[in-house]
Design a protein around this motif. Structure first.
Motif, PDB file in Angstrom:
ATOM      1  N   UNK A 102       0.838  -1.161   0.130  1.00 42.14           N
ATOM      2  CA  UNK A 102       0.001  -0.071   0.138  1.00 42.14           C
ATOM      3  C   UNK A 102       0.929   1.383   0.233  1.00 42.14           C
ATOM      4  N   UNK A 103       2.052   1.180   0.657  1.00 39.48           N
ATOM      5  CA  UNK A 103       2.901   2.310   0.545  1.00 39.48           C
ATOM      6  C   UNK A 103       4.132   2.417  -0.416  1.00 39.48           C
ATOM      7  N   UNK A 104       3.775   1.494  -1.386  1.00 40.74           N
ATOM      8  CA  UNK A 104       4.769   1.237  -2.547  1.00 40.74           C
ATOM      9  C   UNK A 104       6.003   0.739  -1.995  1.00 40.74           C
ATOM     10  N   UNK A 105       6.106  -0.093  -0.901  1.00 35.50           N
ATOM     11  CA  UNK A 105       7.365  -0.502  -0.304  1.00 35.50           C
ATOM     12  C   UNK A 105       7.387  -2.144  -0.297  1.00 35.50           C
ATOM     13  N   UNK A 106       8.515  -2.359   0.388  1.00 31.22           N
ATOM     14  CA  UNK A 106       8.569  -4.198   0.454  1.00 31.22           C
ATOM     15  C   UNK A 106       9.740  -4.418   1.483  1.00 31.22           C
ATOM     16  N   UNK A 107       9.734  -5.627   1.877  1.00 29.51           N
ATOM     17  CA  UNK A 107      10.788  -6.125   2.570  1.00 29.51           C
ATOM     18  C   UNK A 107      11.955  -6.383   1.652  1.00 29.51           C
ATOM     19  N   UNK A 108      13.077  -5.853   2.117  1.00 28.98           N
ATOM     20  CA  UNK A 108      14.435  -6.143   1.381  1.00 28.98           C
ATOM     21  C   UNK A 108      14.788  -7.463   1.578  1.00 28.98           C
ATOM     22  N   UNK A 109      15.139  -7.842   2.959  1.00 33.27           N
ATOM     23  CA  UNK A 109      15.794  -9.185   3.163  1.00 33.27           C
ATOM     24  C   UNK A 109      15.184  -9.749   4.258  1.00 33.27           C
ATOM     25  N   UNK A 110      15.107 -11.270   4.281  1.00 34.41           N
ATOM     26  CA  UNK A 110      14.818 -12.054   5.413  1.00 34.41           C
ATOM     27  C   UNK A 110      16.054 -12.765   5.983  1.00 34.41           C
ATOM     28  N   UNK A 111      16.629 -12.662   6.998  1.00 36.62           N
ATOM     29  CA  UNK A 111      17.751 -13.473   7.395  1.00 36.62           C
ATOM     30  C   UNK A 111      17.407 -14.599   8.414  1.00 36.62           C
ATOM     31  N   UNK A 112      17.843 -15.823   7.749  1.00 34.84           N
ATOM     32  CA  UNK A 112      17.472 -16.766   8.792  1.00 34.84           C
ATOM     33  C   UNK A 112      18.549 -17.373   9.294  1.00 34.84           C
ATOM     34  N   UNK A 113      18.379 -17.249  10.972  1.00 33.24           N
ATOM     35  CA  UNK A 113      19.654 -17.717  11.658  1.00 33.24           C
ATOM     36  C   UNK A 113      19.277 -19.195  12.000  1.00 33.24           C
ATOM     37  N   UNK A 185       8.580 -19.327   2.429  1.00 31.77           N
ATOM     38  CA  UNK A 185       7.721 -18.169   1.892  1.00 31.77           C
ATOM     39  C   UNK A 185       8.612 -16.886   1.440  1.00 31.77           C
ATOM     40  N   UNK A 186       9.726 -16.571   2.084  1.00 29.52           N
ATOM     41  CA  UNK A 186      10.629 -15.554   1.608  1.00 29.52           C
ATOM     42  C   UNK A 186      11.554 -16.102   0.606  1.00 29.52           C
ATOM     43  N   UNK A 187      11.966 -17.355   0.714  1.00 30.37           N
ATOM     44  CA  UNK A 187      12.888 -18.181  -0.208  1.00 30.37           C
ATOM     45  C   UNK A 187      12.032 -17.736  -1.824  1.00 30.37           C
ATOM     46  N   UNK A 188      11.010 -18.041  -1.703  1.00 35.55           N
ATOM     47  CA  UNK A 188       9.845 -18.060  -2.889  1.00 35.55           C
ATOM     48  C   UNK A 188       9.972 -16.542  -3.400  1.00 35.55           C
ATOM     49  N   UNK A 189      10.114 -15.600  -2.538  1.00 34.43           N
ATOM     50  CA  UNK A 189      10.292 -13.884  -2.912  1.00 34.43           C
ATOM     51  C   UNK A 189      11.432 -13.662  -3.302  1.00 34.43           C
ATOM     52  N   UNK A 190      12.636 -14.755  -3.253  1.00 24.47           N
ATOM     53  CA  UNK A 190      14.129 -14.171  -3.758  1.00 24.47           C
ATOM     54  C   UNK A 190      14.806 -13.533  -2.525  1.00 24.47           C
ATOM     55  N   UNK A 191      14.216 -13.175  -1.348  1.00 23.62           N
ATOM     56  CA  UNK A 191      15.004 -12.493  -0.575  1.00 23.62           C
ATOM     57  C   UNK A 191      15.336 -13.131   0.590  1.00 23.62           C
TER      58      UNK A 191
END
Ligand code: AMP
Length: 213
Positions: A102-113, A185-191
């Motif tokens: 809605x804000x024209x934005x997105x998550x840049x990275x998801x870091x899995x520890x 989920x985040x792997x599928x988004x490539x981040x």
């Protein structure tokens, strides 16, 4: 920069999130800390959340999503933030995405520890937290100078109810069932970026920057 930290409870997300927040000069937002602050202050939200937390269960999405969206709408989040402990379910991740779109934005990275379950159990059952300032120690790996006393503020150290052995087992089961699917989920988004959570803490920032940049 908007970053999400993924990983089991006790994986070290909080420590790593604080390092990233410092490096990029963005707020470190922990939903667990927000709930604990509400419990301490005796708010309605705190009272509702406590029952779930003490059993090692997730606080329902209706409560959690609202506090998170309110927090990221604050002025200090305009340049980005790092989320530690949110999202923990696919519906939470979907709401966050929708709000960002809605804000024209997105998550840049998801870091899995990544940390094996047996290491998690050892870490959490030995963890002691300060009642007053929230600092954490470990009876074997990061012991306080004086047993049972916080090095930072001198208050009493306790085992949090959600670090008790039975609760730790519940939290791990909940993690595998409800939170681990976020890795795909985040792997599928490539981040998705993965780091080991068992290496030396002094190398943790470099390990993360190496996968981000
Ligand atoms: P943490 O300090 O991140 O391990 O969180 C402590 C507890 O707060 C969790 O075991 C949950 O009961 C609750 N909690 C924190 N974040 C969330 C979330 N995103 N969704 C649901 N419950 C949460």
């Amino acid at each position: 920069m908007k970053i999400i930290m993924l990983g089991a409870p006790g994986a070290g997300k909080g420590t790593r999130a604080a390092m990233i927040a410092d490096y990029f000069n963005i707020p470190h937002i922990s939903t667990g800390d927000i709930f604990r602050a509400n419990i301490k202050n005796g708010t309605q939200l705190g009272m509702e959340a406590k029952g779930f937390m003490d059993q090692g269960l997730l606080v329902p999405d209706e409560l959690t999503v609202k506090i998170l969206l309110d927090r990221v709408a604050a002025d200090d989040c305009r340049e980005g933030y790092i989320l530690d402990g949110f999202p923990r379910t696919i519906p939470q991740a979907e709401v966050l995405d929708q709000e960002l779109v809605k804000m024209g934005d997105k998550v840049d990275y998801a870091i899995d520890v990544d940390v094996p379950d047996d290491v998690i159990i050892d870490r959490m059952s030995g963890r002691r937290a300060c009642l007053k300032c929230g600092a954490t120690f470990h009876i074997a790996h990061v012991p306080p100078k004086q047993e049972g006393i916080c090095d930072k503020c001198g208050a009493e150290l306790i085992q949090r109810a959600d670090d008790a052995p039975e609760t730790v087992k519940n939290r791990l089961t909940v993690y595998h069932e409800q939170t681990q699917p976020l890795i795909d989920f985040y792997q599928g988004k490539g981040i998705l970026k993965q780091v080991s959570g068992t290496g030396a803490v002094k190398d943790a920032l470099q390990d993360m920057l190496a996968v981000l940049i």
